[in-house]
Design an enzyme around this catalytic site. Structure first.
Site, short mmCIF file in Angstrom:
data_model
loop_
_atom_site.label_atom_id
_atom_site.label_comp_id
_atom_site.label_asym_id
_atom_site.label_seq_id
_atom_site.Cartn_x
_atom_site.Cartn_y
_atom_site.Cartn_z
N LYS A 203 10.50 -4.26 31.86
CA LYS A 203 11.10 -5.16 32.43
C LYS A 203 10.51 -6.62 31.74
CE LYS A 203 11.90 -7.45 36.89
NZ LYS A 203 11.68 -7.37 38.18
N GLU A 209 0.78 0.15 28.08
CA GLU A 209 1.08 1.83 27.65
C GLU A 209 2.27 1.55 26.96
OE1 GLU A 209 0.46 0.59 30.58
OE2 GLU A 209 -0.88 1.77 31.71
N GLY A 264 11.37 -3.17 39.21
CA GLY A 264 11.21 -2.16 38.30
C GLY A 264 11.66 -0.65 38.91
N ARG A 265 11.13 -0.42 40.25
CA ARG A 265 11.19 0.89 40.99
C ARG A 265 12.57 0.74 41.68
NH1 ARG A 265 7.47 -2.35 42.98
NH2 ARG A 265 7.34 -3.42 44.87
N GLU A 350 4.30 1.83 46.20
CA GLU A 350 4.22 0.46 45.32
C GLU A 350 4.97 -0.74 46.51
OE1 GLU A 350 5.94 -0.75 41.40
OE2 GLU A 350 3.71 -0.07 40.78
N HIS A 381 3.37 28.36 48.73
CA HIS A 381 2.31 29.14 48.36
C HIS A 381 1.06 28.45 47.96
CE1 HIS A 381 4.87 32.84 48.87
NE2 HIS A 381 5.85 31.69 48.59
N LYS A 491 -5.08 -3.72 35.39
CA LYS A 491 -4.59 -4.20 34.10
C LYS A 491 -5.66 -5.22 33.48
CE LYS A 491 0.21 -3.87 35.00
NZ LYS A 491 1.57 -4.79 34.98
O1 F6P Z 1 2.44 -2.07 36.97
C1 F6P Z 1 3.12 -1.72 37.73
C2 F6P Z 1 4.58 -2.25 37.19
O2 F6P Z 1 4.75 -3.31 37.13
C3 F6P Z 1 5.61 -1.52 38.03
O3 F6P Z 1 6.21 -2.14 39.04
C4 F6P Z 1 6.82 -1.29 37.01
O4 F6P Z 1 7.69 -0.51 37.32
C5 F6P Z 1 5.77 -0.89 35.75
O5 F6P Z 1 4.54 -1.35 36.04
C6 F6P Z 1 6.46 -1.10 34.29
O6 F6P Z 1 6.56 -2.55 34.11
P1 F6P Z 1 7.52 -2.93 32.80
O7 F6P Z 1 8.96 -2.47 33.19
O8 F6P Z 1 7.31 -4.11 33.10
O9 F6P Z 1 7.03 -2.30 31.60
#
Ligand code: F6P
Length: 530
Positions: A203, A209, A264-265, A350, A381, A491
């Protein structure tokens, strides 16, 4: 007004004392032929899903008070505000319009924009699936690599797994999230870059990452001899920050848009679900959206006492705030739903892992419990022992699919039998006066959700059910379920420590870190210098 000040909350607190020692099995045993069975009284259906919530520690009176709590918390008004696109995420000044992403109504907010993007996705997916879109050496695409994390991965990954039987057999979808290089390296070892399409989903298009993995994959193309100019055939982007995607090197026409008003979620219904559409095709993707839309309609229109998301939210609050439950278990009796707990962890934790209310005041009650889970029967199990004989109350959602996706009926009967047996055993328990180690206290509450079949439509309804459950809980707790400021601190520190790890000089005394973190950094630097 704080939830604890509502008359229904106070009435529930008093009622809780009277019900604490009551046993569900006694309520079931006391049923007579003249009144409807407990199962009948506490079962509802909506959006194609049946919810049996009779194995909960509630009476008719509890249920009435819980529904009154929802009414006093003005769930109906807050629901209308969200669907209408009002600013329900005040700390970011945004609406939360994931429901518009699946609305069939042309008058829904942003309908034209949403459909423009859906059309663009559909045209693209059809080109890839029909081998009109080719890699730089002229070969059709066989591997999709979705690079994204959190909401830009968990939903699409879970849906691709769940709908695997509907997916194109000649298209493998891989998900890379972690900055741990082991992940991308493992995938690089198993794909042929000439037939690979990367979707960079972010987003913000700034997430550490995702950007690291995207750059590593791009470098791998160049290392293996792909000309720079050919990368356009192998990278597309999904983002609310299109300029950043273009700067990364993605052609503007291959950037799919998501928007600030989709969290995002909550975004798998948008272009963030491009990997889903590629795997299962536009028709199944639209069936997934239609299922969610059916649940949206149920949530909007069913009376509170018949409303699945409202009921599940209220039961969660009953256990979290009155019984003090610390965690909540998701037990899908379907291997295809193995990624569901991870997806729901982000959705609920979250969203509702918050401690200040909408006025910035500390909340005087617990909010989101820790959510965890694994598919049945595997969980039986591993950790079910704790549910049967441990010391902790763990409300559980059992999710069962009546019609299997395979032909091994005998397996399916065993699977369902175990699902139903677990909820019965947890409810009933077992007395064992002469052998205490055999005693199972029982009285562990659970819901059972029944899906006719794990079709795209049913899955869409299930996911929207949990989205709205999360929303209702946030509305009662008076917290903002659509921001996630807590993630930012880690972060920021991560960036500072990365700089410290990369610096050749030793840390200066005045460097801001505490002695533990400084020692960890120094150890890591010593090791990497060897
Ligand atoms: O760090 C949390 C977060 O902002 C989530 O809410 C989001 O889904 C994820 O990181 C990834 O963010 P982006 O889509 O901006 O890479």
């Amino acid at each position: 007004m704080s939830a604890t000040a509502l008359p229904a909350w106070r009435a529930l607190a008093a009622h809780f004392e009277t019900i604490l020692d009551a046993r569900m099995r006694d309520w079931f045993a006391a049923e007579d032929a003249y009144s409807p069975a407990r199962a009948q009284r506490f079962t509802r259906a909506g959006g194609g899903i049946t919810l049996d919530f009779s194995k909960n520690r509630i009476t008719e009176h509890t249920f009435a008070l819980l529904v009154q709590l929802a009414r006093e918390a003005e769930i109906e008004q807050k629901r209308t505000a969200m669907f209408a696109g009002e600013i329900v995420n005040p700390t970011e000044g945004r609406a939360a319009l994931h429901t518009a992403l699946r609305a069939g109504d042309a008058k829904a907010p942003h309908a034209a924009l949403i459909h423009r993007e859906l059309d663009k996705m559909t045209a693209f997916v059809e080109r890839v699936r029909s081998a009109q879109w080719l890699g730089y050496t002229g070969k059709p695409i066989r591997s999709i690599v979705n690079i994204g994390i959190g909401g830009s991965a968990l939903g699409p990954k879970m849906v691709c797994e769940a709908l695997h039987p509907f997916g194109a057999a000649d298209l493998e979808v891989h998900f890379v999230s972690n900055v741990d290089g082991a992940e991308i390296q493992h995938i690089l070892a198993s794909i042929d870059l000439e037939t690979t399409l990367a979707i960079v989903v972010s987003k913000t298009f700034t997430t550490l990452e995702t950007m690291s993995n995207a750059r590593t994959l791009r470098a791998a193309f160049i290392q293996r001899g792909a000309p720079e100019a050919a990368l356009g055939r192998h990278f597309v982007g999904v983002t609310a920050n299109p300029q950043a995607a273009v700067q990364f090197g993605i052609a503007p026409e291959h950037v799919f848009e998501m928007w600030g008003w989709v969290g995002g979620r909550y975004s798998l219904w948008s272009a963030a679900g491009l990997s889903i559409m590629l795997k299962v095709g536009p028709a199944h993707f639209n069936a997934l959206r239609a299922g969610a839309q059916a649940m949206d309609q149920h949530f909007l229109n069913a009376p509170l006492e018949d409303n699945l998301p409202v009921i599940m939210a209220l039961l969660g609050i009953w256990y979290r705030n009155f019984f003090g439950a610390q965690s909540y278990l998701i037990a899908p009796y379907a291997s295809a739903l193995r990624e569901l707990p991870a997806y729901l962890q982000q959705l609920e934790m979250e969203s509702n892992g918050k401690s200040v209310d909408l006025d910035g005041q500390p909340v005087p009650y617990a909010t989101a419990p820790a959510l965890w889970g694994a598919p049945g029967t595997n969980g039986q199990h591993a950790f079910f022992q704790m549910l049967h004989q441990g010391t902790t109350l763990v409300p559980t959602d059992f999710i069962a699919v009546l019609k299997p996706e395979h032909s091994l009926i005998d397996h399916h009967v065993k699977l369902l039998a175990n699902c139903f047996a677990q909820s019965e055993a947890l409810m009933r328990g077992q007395d064992a006066s002469r052998a205490p180690h055999l005693r199972c206290p029982g009285n562990q509450p659970s819901n059972t959700l029944l899906l006719d079949a794990l079709m795209p439509r049913a899955l869409g309804a299930l996911l929207a059910l949990y989205e709205h459950k999360t929303f209702v809980q946030a509305a009662i707790w008076r917290i903002n379920p659509f921001d996630q400021w807590g993630v930012e601190l880690g972060k920021r520190l991560g960036i500072a420590i990365e700089q410290a790890l990369n610096a050749t000089a030793a840390l200066e005394e005045e460097d801001v870190h505490d002695s533990s973190t400084r020692a960890l950094i120094e150890r890591a630097k010593q090791w990497s210098a060897k």
